[in-house]
Design a protein around this motif. Structure first.
Motif, PDB file in Angstrom:
ATOM      1  N   TYR A 116       0.826  -1.204   0.000  1.00 53.24           N
ATOM      2  CA  TYR A 116       0.000   0.000   0.000  1.00 53.24           C
ATOM      3  C   TYR A 116       0.867   1.263   0.000  1.00 53.24           C
ATOM      4  O   TYR A 116       0.546   2.251  -0.669  1.00 53.24           O
ATOM      5  N   LEU A 117       1.968   1.223   0.742  1.00 50.25           N
ATOM      6  CA  LEU A 117       2.878   2.374   0.756  1.00 50.25           C
ATOM      7  C   LEU A 117       3.454   2.629  -0.634  1.00 50.25           C
ATOM      8  O   LEU A 117       3.567   3.779  -1.071  1.00 50.25           O
ATOM      9  N   ALA A 118       3.823   1.556  -1.326  1.00 50.99           N
ATOM     10  CA  ALA A 118       4.378   1.716  -2.677  1.00 50.99           C
ATOM     11  C   ALA A 118       3.340   2.335  -3.616  1.00 50.99           C
ATOM     12  O   ALA A 118       3.655   3.219  -4.418  1.00 50.99           O
ATOM     13  N   ARG A 119       2.094   1.900  -3.496  1.00 53.11           N
ATOM     14  CA  ARG A 119       1.041   2.473  -4.342  1.00 53.11           C
ATOM     15  C   ARG A 119       0.752   3.921  -3.949  1.00 53.11           C
ATOM     16  O   ARG A 119       0.466   4.766  -4.813  1.00 53.11           O
ATOM     17  N   TYR A 120       0.807   4.200  -2.664  1.00 47.52           N
ATOM     18  CA  TYR A 120       0.621   5.566  -2.178  1.00 47.52           C
ATOM     19  C   TYR A 120       1.703   6.470  -2.745  1.00 47.52           C
ATOM     20  O   TYR A 120       1.429   7.587  -3.221  1.00 47.52           O
ATOM     21  N   ALA A 121       2.944   5.995  -2.727  1.00 48.65           N
ATOM     22  CA  ALA A 121       4.052   6.791  -3.258  1.00 48.65           C
ATOM     23  C   ALA A 121       3.846   7.085  -4.738  1.00 48.65           C
ATOM     24  O   ALA A 121       4.094   8.207  -5.210  1.00 48.65           O
ATOM     25  N   THR A 122       3.391   6.079  -5.495  1.00 46.86           N
ATOM     26  CA  THR A 122       3.148   6.277  -6.923  1.00 46.86           C
ATOM     27  C   THR A 122       2.035   7.290  -7.147  1.00 46.86           C
ATOM     28  O   THR A 122       2.121   8.146  -8.044  1.00 46.86           O
TER      29      THR A 122
ATOM     30  N   GLN B 298      10.684   5.243   0.818  1.00 44.82           N
ATOM     31  CA  GLN B 298      11.779   4.763   1.653  1.00 44.82           C
ATOM     32  C   GLN B 298      11.291   3.723   2.653  1.00 44.82           C
ATOM     33  O   GLN B 298      11.969   2.716   2.895  1.00 44.82           O
ATOM     34  N   SER B 299      10.098   3.934   3.203  1.00 43.73           N
ATOM     35  CA  SER B 299       9.531   2.939   4.127  1.00 43.73           C
ATOM     36  C   SER B 299       9.144   1.667   3.385  1.00 43.73           C
ATOM     37  O   SER B 299       9.367   0.553   3.869  1.00 43.73           O
ATOM     38  N   ALA B 300       8.568   1.818   2.185  1.00 41.88           N
ATOM     39  CA  ALA B 300       8.164   0.649   1.405  1.00 41.88           C
ATOM     40  C   ALA B 300       9.364  -0.193   0.997  1.00 41.88           C
ATOM     41  O   ALA B 300       9.306  -1.426   1.014  1.00 41.88           O
ATOM     42  N   ALA B 301      10.467   0.467   0.628  1.00 44.73           N
ATOM     43  CA  ALA B 301      11.657  -0.259   0.188  1.00 44.73           C
ATOM     44  C   ALA B 301      12.219  -1.138   1.300  1.00 44.73           C
ATOM     45  O   ALA B 301      12.652  -2.275   1.058  1.00 44.73           O
ATOM     46  N   GLN B 302      12.211  -0.633   2.516  1.00 44.94           N
ATOM     47  CA  GLN B 302      12.722  -1.420   3.642  1.00 44.94           C
ATOM     48  C   GLN B 302      11.889  -2.687   3.835  1.00 44.94           C
ATOM     49  O   GLN B 302      12.423  -3.780   4.059  1.00 44.94           O
TER      50      GLN B 302
ATOM     51  N   LEU C 231      15.726   8.803  -4.693  1.00 48.69           N
ATOM     52  CA  LEU C 231      14.824   7.667  -4.884  1.00 48.69           C
ATOM     53  C   LEU C 231      15.577   6.477  -5.459  1.00 48.69           C
ATOM     54  O   LEU C 231      15.393   5.337  -5.010  1.00 48.69           O
ATOM     55  N   THR C 232      16.425   6.732  -6.444  1.00 51.48           N
ATOM     56  CA  THR C 232      17.213   5.641  -7.040  1.00 51.48           C
ATOM     57  C   THR C 232      18.051   4.943  -5.984  1.00 51.48           C
ATOM     58  O   THR C 232      18.135   3.715  -5.947  1.00 51.48           O
ATOM     59  N   ALA C 233      18.666   5.715  -5.099  1.00 51.03           N
ATOM     60  CA  ALA C 233      19.478   5.126  -4.032  1.00 51.03           C
ATOM     61  C   ALA C 233      18.619   4.320  -3.067  1.00 51.03           C
ATOM     62  O   ALA C 233      19.010   3.230  -2.630  1.00 51.03           O
ATOM     63  N   ALA C 234      17.425   4.836  -2.739  1.00 51.75           N
ATOM     64  CA  ALA C 234      16.553   4.142  -1.790  1.00 51.75           C
ATOM     65  C   ALA C 234      16.042   2.822  -2.348  1.00 51.75           C
ATOM     66  O   ALA C 234      15.869   1.847  -1.605  1.00 51.75           O
TER      67      ALA C 234
END
Length: 414
Positions: free
Chosen positions: A344-350, A366-370, A403-406
């Motif tokens: 959900y976080l990834a979709r929220y970010a998008t 960043q939270s979704a990536a972790q 973002l690329t780094a995260a």
């Protein structure tokens, strides 16, 4: 000191969170693959590999790294020596054959089995286990559960062959629920061939059980795969087929079919149908009162239908409306539902990026990536890859580089 981030990212992608774990796992993998108990990679060696001077591994080690991580050393940040030619360790046909055998082994047990008494109490036992698997999936993600659930399905299939009468029908019903869960786990792991196979198994057992609710559920399962494949028309066809006998279905199955059909409508660009279908499903929520052990996301997941609406809005390019819904949804989704929360976080970010808020998108991502690193969810990685595409206008800006780094540990570089 600079680092070999390519190797580190691949290590994290397969769930090896520390260098010590990576060294132990690659040693174990190499000893099995090469049939060589003397094969060894120390933590000190792995630490050097992730440093600024990784060097080049021996050819046997290169083969082991490729087999374990899916990449050759030159793609893992090692210094390629002159004249290096990739060895072909497995031919493509053998890889495909082994993958198919792995997926189907639990479902296709040839020949008769020795008859045995099947106590009806086993139906309740497997149903209780199933609920535990659903809870574990929220915490663990797919990879740690596929083997366990597949083994239990194999036992259920064995018992079905001996069971009689109502006990047999009950075991078929629980077997269909297990097959559906395995299909979902393969789908979440990104193995769409495996997912499609197990959705077919689910549908076969549902038909054999003659349970109309399970037949409808199996069609919705097939539609879920088609949603991930972007085939909106097929999603709508399957959901309409599930709803052909809506009057015979418990409200839960009707809700599942309606919300999945809304996903099909979003894939075909029909915003009005999305809202109509989700609103109709919402009107049925209060009527859900069955005791079926499967398909309970609509009452187990806070904000279930608004999650579907937000996902559909994001797919339709309605970034602002989707972001507003995700903000509301995430306020009620518990931290313990870690894998789903990450999606959900990834979709929220998008959605935030689509609404022109790149800094907000970065913070959320960043939270979704972790979470993606921890759960190894391919579904989450796909969502984050979509985010990268939407963030392309800011690729060369500081927020784009951040973002690329995260996302580097979880998203394949294009």
């Amino acid at each position: 000191m600079s680092r070999n981030d390519a190797l580190r990212a691949s290590r994290l992608r397969v769930g090896w969170r520390t260098i010590e774990t990576a060294a132990a796992r690659i040693t174990e993998h190499g000893q099995q693959l090469l049939d060589d108990r003397h094969f060894n990679v120390s933590a000190r060696t792995w630490r050097r590999w992730e440093g600024d001077r990784p060097g080049w591994p021996s050819e046997p080690t290169a083969l082991v790294l490729h087999d374990a991580l899916g990449r050759w050393p030159e793609d893992l940040g090692f210094t390629t020596p002159p004249g290096w030619i990739r060895p072909e360790h497995h031919d493509e046909a053998d890889v495909k054959r082994r993958a198919f055998v792995s997926v189907t082994a639990a479902a296709l047990v040839a020949g008769p089995v020795a008859p045995q008494h099947v106590d009806p109490a086993l139906i309740g036992y497997f149903q209780q286990q199933l609920e535990g698997h659903y809870r574990a999936d929220m915490f663990l993600g797919p990879h740690d559960l596929i083997g366990t659930v597949s083994a239990q399905y194999q036992l259920i299939d064995k018992l079905v062959r001996s069971a009689k009468g109502d006990t047999r029908r009950g075991m078929l019903r629980v077997g269909a629920a297990y097959a559906a869960l395995i299909g979902w786990l393969y789908q979440d792991a990104g193995d769409m061939d495996g997912a499609h196979f197990w959705r077919g198994v689910t549908q076969e057992i549902a038909m054999r059980s003659r349970d109309p609710h399970l037949v409808g559920y199996s069609l919705v399962n097939q539609a879920q795969v088609r949603t991930d494949l972007g085939d909106g028309a097929a999603v709508i066809d399957l959901c309409e087929a599930a709803l052909d006998n809506a009057g015979r279905l418990v409200p839960k199955v009707r809700i599942m079919a309606l919300q999945q059909q809304a996903h099909g409508a979003s894939l075909t660009g029909d915003r009005s149908a999305v809202d109509q279908l989700i609103d109709e499903a919402d009107g049925l929520l209060s009527a859900v009162d069955d005791d079926l052990p499967w398909g309970n996301a609509c009452r187990r997941t806070p904000g279930y239908l608004e999650i579907q609406r937000a996902t559909c809005y994001g797919r339709l390019g309605l970034g602002g409306e989707a972001a507003s819904l995700w903000d509301q949804v995430l306020a009620v989704v518990p931290e313990t539902a870690r894998r789903d929360r990450g999606v959900y976080l990834a979709r929220y970010a998008t959605a935030a990026a689509g609404a022109g808020e790149p800094d907000q998108a970065l913070e959320i991502a960043q939270s979704a990536a972790q979470i993606a690193v921890e759960t190894q969810s391919a579904r989450m990685r796909r969502e984050l890859a979509t985010l990268q595409d939407v963030m392309k206008p800011w690729r060369d800006a500081p927020v784009g580089r951040d973002l690329t780094a995260a996302l580097k540990p979880v998203v394949e570089e294009s």
